[in-house]
Design a protein around this motif. Structure first.
Motif, short mmCIF file in Angstrom:
data_model
loop_
_atom_site.label_atom_id
_atom_site.label_comp_id
_atom_site.label_asym_id
_atom_site.label_seq_id
_atom_site.Cartn_x
_atom_site.Cartn_y
_atom_site.Cartn_z
N ALA A 194 0.83 -1.21 0.00
CA ALA A 194 0.00 0.00 0.00
C ALA A 194 0.86 1.25 0.00
CB ALA A 194 -0.93 -0.02 1.21
N GLN A 195 1.92 1.26 0.80
CA GLN A 195 2.80 2.42 0.86
C GLN A 195 3.54 2.62 -0.46
OE1 GLN A 195 5.34 1.94 4.29
NE2 GLN A 195 3.58 1.71 5.67
N ALA A 196 3.92 1.51 -1.11
CA ALA A 196 4.69 1.61 -2.35
C ALA A 196 3.89 2.22 -3.48
CB ALA A 196 5.20 0.23 -2.75
N VAL A 197 2.60 1.93 -3.52
CA VAL A 197 1.78 2.39 -4.66
C VAL A 197 0.92 3.61 -4.32
CG1 VAL A 197 1.69 0.00 -5.46
CG2 VAL A 197 -0.25 0.93 -4.22
N ALA A 198 1.02 4.10 -3.09
CA ALA A 198 0.13 5.18 -2.66
C ALA A 198 0.25 6.42 -3.54
CB ALA A 198 0.42 5.54 -1.21
N HIS A 199 1.46 6.70 -4.03
CA HIS A 199 1.68 7.92 -4.82
C HIS A 199 1.45 7.70 -6.31
CE1 HIS A 199 5.46 5.74 -4.97
NE2 HIS A 199 5.76 6.40 -6.07
N TRP A 200 0.99 6.50 -6.71
CA TRP A 200 0.74 6.24 -8.13
C TRP A 200 -0.61 6.79 -8.60
CZ3 TRP A 200 2.35 0.40 -8.99
CH2 TRP A 200 3.71 0.26 -8.65
N THR A 201 -1.47 7.17 -7.68
CA THR A 201 -2.78 7.68 -8.03
C THR A 201 -2.66 8.88 -8.98
OG1 THR A 201 -3.64 7.00 -5.88
CG2 THR A 201 -4.95 8.60 -7.11
N GLY A 202 -3.40 8.84 -10.06
CA GLY A 202 -3.37 9.93 -11.04
C GLY A 202 -2.36 9.72 -12.14
N ASP A 203 -1.34 8.90 -11.89
CA ASP A 203 -0.33 8.62 -12.92
C ASP A 203 0.16 7.18 -12.78
OD1 ASP A 203 1.45 9.01 -15.02
OD2 ASP A 203 3.04 9.77 -13.70
N PRO A 204 -0.75 6.22 -12.91
CA PRO A 204 -0.37 4.82 -12.70
C PRO A 204 0.39 4.26 -13.90
CG PRO A 204 -2.63 4.92 -13.43
CD PRO A 204 -2.17 6.36 -13.27
N PRO A 205 1.12 3.16 -13.71
CA PRO A 205 1.78 2.50 -14.84
C PRO A 205 0.75 1.92 -15.82
CG PRO A 205 2.64 1.73 -12.72
CD PRO A 205 1.41 2.49 -12.43
N ASP A 206 1.16 1.81 -17.08
CA ASP A 206 0.32 1.13 -18.08
C ASP A 206 0.43 -0.38 -17.93
OD1 ASP A 206 -0.22 3.63 -19.61
OD2 ASP A 206 1.93 3.50 -20.00
#
Length: 238
Positions: A59-71
């Protein structure tokens, strides 16, 4: 599929590090996750620490991916032989509940938890791919010799979860692709104890496996979602 950004969980392993390198060579921005936070030091690669056995870590690793996630998100983790030397069971008489639980935790539960936190970030308006490394040995219909009980069960369960996730995602993200991939027998630490009796030509280098898998991923479309595909792009029956 044009990949602008990708994330690889298990970037410290043989296949994972080769996938990171292969994607970076194509000019893709890569997020490379491993338990130690180490991975290939290449242009366009950002490393991050993540233990897929720990949901808070995911959860911590991906928390900042919101709005610009990987394809593209690939889970390239897995275990066949445990660190204490416990290997695949040749008979049901060798089953050990603690070893079995650990193999399921790493091979099945970990990738499922990554999916839990990553799939909601995928955009609804464009194509994206979630791929988990699985194995042909997880196909029930393809099972001819038995044995390797915990490993087979962990991969069969992973394949079922991928099918479930694909159905659920199809309701809200019609362009999303969720698949399991069989890379073949790759020359890594995972397979090293079992390479001695392989037919000539069956063992693949991590770089070749990476190229094969990326080629398969590029050819996937939403109709493929939920399937298990081998390194040639052929669908494997469940």
């Amino acid at each position: 599929m044009t990949i602008g950004k990708a994330a690889v969980f298990g970037a410290g392993g043989g296949i994972g590090s080769a996938l990171v390198a292969g994607l970076a060579a194509r000019g893709v921005e890569v997020l490379a996750g491993s338990r130690s936070g180490e991975g290939p030091h290449l242009e366009g690669v950002r490393r991050f620490a993540c233990d897929i056995g720990d949901e808070d870590s995911i959860a911590q690793a991906v928390a900042h991916w919101t709005g610009d996630p990987p394809d593209l998100v690939v889970v390239a983790t897995g275990v066949l032989t445990l660190p204490d030397g416990t290997g695949p069971e040749r008979s049901y008489k060798a089953l050990d509940p603690e070893a079995m639980a650990e193999i399921l935790r790493i091979n099945t539960i970990g990738p499922a938890l990554v999916a839990k936190h990553v799939l909601p970030l995928f955009p609804r308006e464009r194509r994206s791919v979630f791929a988990a490394l699985s194995a042909r040995i997880g196909s029930i219909s393809d099972n001819r010799i038995g044995g390797w009980h915990s490993y087979r069960a962990s991969k069969a369960a992973l394949n079922m979860l991928v099918a479930n996730f694909a159905i659920e995602m199809g309701r809200t993200h019609p362009q999303a692709v969720v698949v399991a991939l069989h890379p073949g027998t790759v020359d890594t630490r995972l397979s090293s104890p079992f390479q001695s009796n392989l037919p000539e030509g069956q063992l693949t280098t991590p770089d070749d496996a990476s190229a094969n898998l990326l080629s398969v991923i590029e050819g996937l479309n939403p109709a493929d979602s939920g399937g298990l595909f081998d390194w040639r792009g052929d669908r494997i029956a469940p």
